[in-house]
Design a protein around this motif. Structure first.
Motif, PDB file in Angstrom:
ATOM      1  N   HIS A   1      -7.863   6.057  15.607  1.00 56.47           N
ATOM      2  CA  HIS A   1      -7.562   6.501  14.241  1.00 56.47           C
ATOM      3  C   HIS A   1      -6.212   7.197  14.143  1.00 56.47           C
ATOM      4  CE1 HIS A   1     -10.759   5.300  11.591  1.00 56.47           C
ATOM      5  NE2 HIS A   1     -11.531   5.351  12.654  1.00 56.47           N
ATOM      6  N   ALA A   2      -5.787   7.845  15.191  1.00 57.18           N
ATOM      7  CA  ALA A   2      -4.437   8.422  15.176  1.00 57.18           C
ATOM      8  C   ALA A   2      -3.393   7.312  15.078  1.00 57.18           C
ATOM      9  CB  ALA A   2      -4.217   9.268  16.421  1.00 57.18           C
ATOM     10  N   ILE A   3      -3.572   6.277  15.867  1.00 57.57           N
ATOM     11  CA  ILE A   3      -2.644   5.136  15.814  1.00 57.57           C
ATOM     12  C   ILE A   3      -2.772   4.416  14.477  1.00 57.57           C
ATOM     13  CG2 ILE A   3      -2.039   2.928  16.888  1.00 57.57           C
ATOM     14  CD1 ILE A   3      -1.323   5.456  18.530  1.00 57.57           C
ATOM     15  N   TYR A   4      -3.995   4.293  14.003  1.00 55.98           N
ATOM     16  CA  TYR A   4      -4.218   3.642  12.710  1.00 55.98           C
ATOM     17  C   TYR A   4      -3.511   4.407  11.594  1.00 55.98           C
ATOM     18  CZ  TYR A   4      -6.597   1.905   8.598  1.00 55.98           C
ATOM     19  OH  TYR A   4      -6.853   1.383   7.367  1.00 55.98           O
ATOM     20  N   THR A   5      -3.575   5.727  11.646  1.00 52.29           N
ATOM     21  CA  THR A   5      -2.919   6.551  10.634  1.00 52.29           C
ATOM     22  C   THR A   5      -1.409   6.337  10.647  1.00 52.29           C
ATOM     23  OG1 THR A   5      -4.673   8.191  10.792  1.00 52.29           O
ATOM     24  CG2 THR A   5      -2.599   8.917   9.829  1.00 52.29           C
ATOM     25  N   LEU A   6      -0.836   6.225  11.818  1.00 55.74           N
ATOM     26  CA  LEU A   6       0.598   5.939  11.907  1.00 55.74           C
ATOM     27  C   LEU A   6       0.920   4.567  11.314  1.00 55.74           C
ATOM     28  CD1 LEU A   6       1.367   7.302  15.478  1.00 55.74           C
ATOM     29  CD2 LEU A   6       1.936   8.351  13.287  1.00 55.74           C
ATOM     30  N   ALA A   7       0.053   3.605  11.579  1.00 55.13           N
ATOM     31  CA  ALA A   7       0.263   2.263  11.022  1.00 55.13           C
ATOM     32  C   ALA A   7       0.147   2.283   9.499  1.00 55.13           C
ATOM     33  CB  ALA A   7      -0.739   1.286  11.627  1.00 55.13           C
ATOM     34  N   VAL A   8      -0.808   3.014   8.981  1.00 55.75           N
ATOM     35  CA  VAL A   8      -0.970   3.123   7.527  1.00 55.75           C
ATOM     36  C   VAL A   8       0.251   3.798   6.905  1.00 55.75           C
ATOM     37  CG1 VAL A   8      -2.310   4.244   5.704  1.00 55.75           C
ATOM     38  CG2 VAL A   8      -3.477   3.050   7.551  1.00 55.75           C
ATOM     39  N   SER A   9       0.756   4.815   7.561  1.00 52.86           N
ATOM     40  CA  SER A   9       1.956   5.485   7.050  1.00 52.86           C
ATOM     41  C   SER A   9       3.131   4.520   6.998  1.00 52.86           C
ATOM     42  CB  SER A   9       2.308   6.685   7.935  1.00 52.86           C
ATOM     43  OG  SER A   9       1.272   7.616   7.927  1.00 52.86           O
ATOM     44  N   ALA A  10       3.268   3.716   8.022  1.00 55.58           N
ATOM     45  CA  ALA A  10       4.362   2.739   8.047  1.00 55.58           C
ATOM     46  C   ALA A  10       4.190   1.703   6.936  1.00 55.58           C
ATOM     47  CB  ALA A  10       4.424   2.061   9.416  1.00 55.58           C
ATOM     48  N   VAL A  11       2.980   1.262   6.740  1.00 58.87           N
ATOM     49  CA  VAL A  11       2.732   0.275   5.677  1.00 58.87           C
ATOM     50  C   VAL A  11       2.984   0.898   4.308  1.00 58.87           C
ATOM     51  CG1 VAL A  11       0.932  -1.105   4.554  1.00 58.87           C
ATOM     52  CG2 VAL A  11       1.193  -1.170   7.034  1.00 58.87           C
ATOM     53  N   MET A  12       2.577   2.129   4.118  1.00 57.63           N
ATOM     54  CA  MET A  12       2.839   2.791   2.832  1.00 57.63           C
ATOM     55  C   MET A  12       4.342   2.903   2.591  1.00 57.63           C
ATOM     56  SD  MET A  12       0.123   3.199   1.178  1.00 57.63           S
ATOM     57  CE  MET A  12       0.762   4.215  -0.115  1.00 57.63           C
ATOM     58  N   TRP A  13       5.091   3.202   3.626  1.00 58.62           N
ATOM     59  CA  TRP A  13       6.551   3.262   3.492  1.00 58.62           C
ATOM     60  C   TRP A  13       7.101   1.906   3.059  1.00 58.62           C
ATOM     61  CZ3 TRP A  13      10.518   0.885   6.275  1.00 58.62           C
ATOM     62  CH2 TRP A  13      11.794   1.363   5.985  1.00 58.62           C
ATOM     63  N   VAL A  14       6.599   0.846   3.696  1.00 59.19           N
ATOM     64  CA  VAL A  14       7.047  -0.505   3.338  1.00 59.19           C
ATOM     65  C   VAL A  14       6.660  -0.832   1.897  1.00 59.19           C
ATOM     66  CG1 VAL A  14       6.700  -2.955   3.816  1.00 59.19           C
ATOM     67  CG2 VAL A  14       7.052  -1.364   5.695  1.00 59.19           C
ATOM     68  N   LEU A  15       5.437  -0.474   1.516  1.00 58.12           N
ATOM     69  CA  LEU A  15       4.992  -0.755   0.150  1.00 58.12           C
ATOM     70  C   LEU A  15       5.856  -0.033  -0.876  1.00 58.12           C
ATOM     71  CD1 LEU A  15       1.125  -0.668   0.540  1.00 58.12           C
ATOM     72  CD2 LEU A  15       2.538  -2.650   0.038  1.00 58.12           C
ATOM     73  N   ILE A  16       6.147   1.227  -0.609  1.00 56.36           N
ATOM     74  CA  ILE A  16       6.982   1.981  -1.548  1.00 56.36           C
ATOM     75  C   ILE A  16       8.389   1.400  -1.603  1.00 56.36           C
ATOM     76  CG2 ILE A  16       8.120   4.207  -1.885  1.00 56.36           C
ATOM     77  CD1 ILE A  16       5.475   5.466  -0.904  1.00 56.36           C
ATOM     78  N   ARG A  17       8.899   1.020  -0.484  1.00 49.63           N
ATOM     79  CA  ARG A  17      10.257   0.478  -0.432  1.00 49.63           C
ATOM     80  C   ARG A  17      10.360  -0.903  -1.096  1.00 49.63           C
ATOM     81  NH1 ARG A  17      14.891   1.552   2.504  1.00 49.63           N
ATOM     82  NH2 ARG A  17      16.066  -0.280   3.100  1.00 49.63           N
ATOM     83  N   GLU A  18       9.353  -1.721  -0.914  1.00 46.59           N
ATOM     84  CA  GLU A  18       9.437  -3.108  -1.363  1.00 46.59           C
ATOM     85  C   GLU A  18       8.724  -3.391  -2.688  1.00 46.59           C
ATOM     86  OE1 GLU A  18      11.318  -5.327   0.090  1.00 46.59           O
ATOM     87  OE2 GLU A  18      11.884  -3.885   1.627  1.00 46.59           O
ATOM     88  N   ALA A  19       7.721  -2.590  -3.022  1.00 42.47           N
ATOM     89  CA  ALA A  19       6.915  -2.940  -4.192  1.00 42.47           C
ATOM     90  C   ALA A  19       6.823  -1.827  -5.228  1.00 42.47           C
ATOM     91  CB  ALA A  19       5.514  -3.339  -3.728  1.00 42.47           C
ATOM     92  N   TRP A  20       7.674  -0.838  -5.129  1.00 43.79           N
ATOM     93  CA  TRP A  20       7.627   0.265  -6.086  1.00 43.79           C
ATOM     94  C   TRP A  20       8.025  -0.255  -7.474  1.00 43.79           C
ATOM     95  CZ3 TRP A  20       5.590   4.896  -5.800  1.00 43.79           C
ATOM     96  CH2 TRP A  20       5.885   5.811  -6.814  1.00 43.79           C
ATOM     97  N   PRO A  21       7.276   0.074  -8.498  1.00 45.90           N
ATOM     98  CA  PRO A  21       7.620  -0.424  -9.839  1.00 45.90           C
ATOM     99  C   PRO A  21       8.771   0.375 -10.449  1.00 45.90           C
ATOM    100  CG  PRO A  21       5.619   0.879  -9.936  1.00 45.90           C
ATOM    101  CD  PRO A  21       6.011   0.796  -8.486  1.00 45.90           C
ATOM    102  N   ALA A  22       9.979   0.031 -10.057  1.00 50.00           N
ATOM    103  CA  ALA A  22      11.169   0.762 -10.510  1.00 50.00           C
ATOM    104  C   ALA A  22      11.384   0.649 -12.009  1.00 50.00           C
ATOM    105  CB  ALA A  22      12.397   0.259  -9.770  1.00 50.00           C
ATOM    106  N   HIS A  23      10.882  -0.433 -12.605  1.00 53.17           N
ATOM    107  CA  HIS A  23      11.078  -0.584 -14.045  1.00 53.17           C
ATOM    108  C   HIS A  23      10.389   0.530 -14.832  1.00 53.17           C
ATOM    109  CE1 HIS A  23       7.187  -2.492 -13.378  1.00 53.17           C
ATOM    110  NE2 HIS A  23       6.941  -2.294 -14.639  1.00 53.17           N
ATOM    111  N   LEU A  24       9.309   1.092 -14.283  1.00 53.75           N
ATOM    112  CA  LEU A  24       8.633   2.194 -14.963  1.00 53.75           C
ATOM    113  C   LEU A  24       9.512   3.445 -14.975  1.00 53.75           C
ATOM    114  CD1 LEU A  24       5.012   1.768 -13.580  1.00 53.75           C
ATOM    115  CD2 LEU A  24       5.918   1.040 -15.789  1.00 53.75           C
ATOM    116  N   GLU A  25      10.195   3.701 -13.869  1.00 51.04           N
ATOM    117  CA  GLU A  25      11.091   4.849 -13.817  1.00 51.04           C
ATOM    118  C   GLU A  25      12.270   4.670 -14.780  1.00 51.04           C
ATOM    119  OE1 GLU A  25      12.276   5.472  -9.807  1.00 51.04           O
ATOM    120  OE2 GLU A  25      10.310   6.221  -9.219  1.00 51.04           O
ATOM    121  N   GLU A  26      12.765   3.443 -14.871  1.00 55.26           N
ATOM    122  CA  GLU A  26      13.871   3.176 -15.788  1.00 55.26           C
ATOM    123  C   GLU A  26      13.454   3.426 -17.234  1.00 55.26           C
ATOM    124  OE1 GLU A  26      15.026  -0.789 -14.932  1.00 55.26           O
ATOM    125  OE2 GLU A  26      15.813  -0.280 -12.956  1.00 55.26           O
TER     126      GLU A  26
END
Length: 83
Positions: A41-66
């Motif tokens: 679960h420690a390793i899994y948590t690191l993997a989830v954090s990395a995926v969340m970073w990727v999701l925010i970087r690649e799929a963040w709905p920037a049009h809402l902020e605009e």
């Protein structure tokens, strides 16, 4: 295509979270003291954090902020005009 890969990544993490293979055994111990389930679960948590970073970087709905920035800018202009 990018959206499909991101979705697949989230599904893979969901499946990996169901770690039924470590439910009944505390051994082997990672680093000689850490039960394998906790280590997993420690390793899994690191993997989830990395995926969340990727999701925010690649799929963040920037049009809402605009949209919000445009509304705030319009609101500020209205306040300045009122003064």
């Amino acid at each position: 295509m990018k959206k499909a890969w991101l979705t697949l990544l989230v599904v893979v993490l969901y499946v990996l979270h169901q770690d039924f293979w470590f439910w009944r055994d505390a051994r082997p111990l990672a680093f000689g003291f850490l039960p394998v389930g906790i280590f997993y679960h420690a390793i899994y948590t690191l993997a989830v954090s990395a995926v969340m970073w990727v999701l925010i970087r690649e799929a963040w709905p920037a049009h809402l902020e605009e949209e919000v920035e445009q509304e705030m800018s319009l609101h500020q202009r209205e306040e300045e005009d009122a003064r």
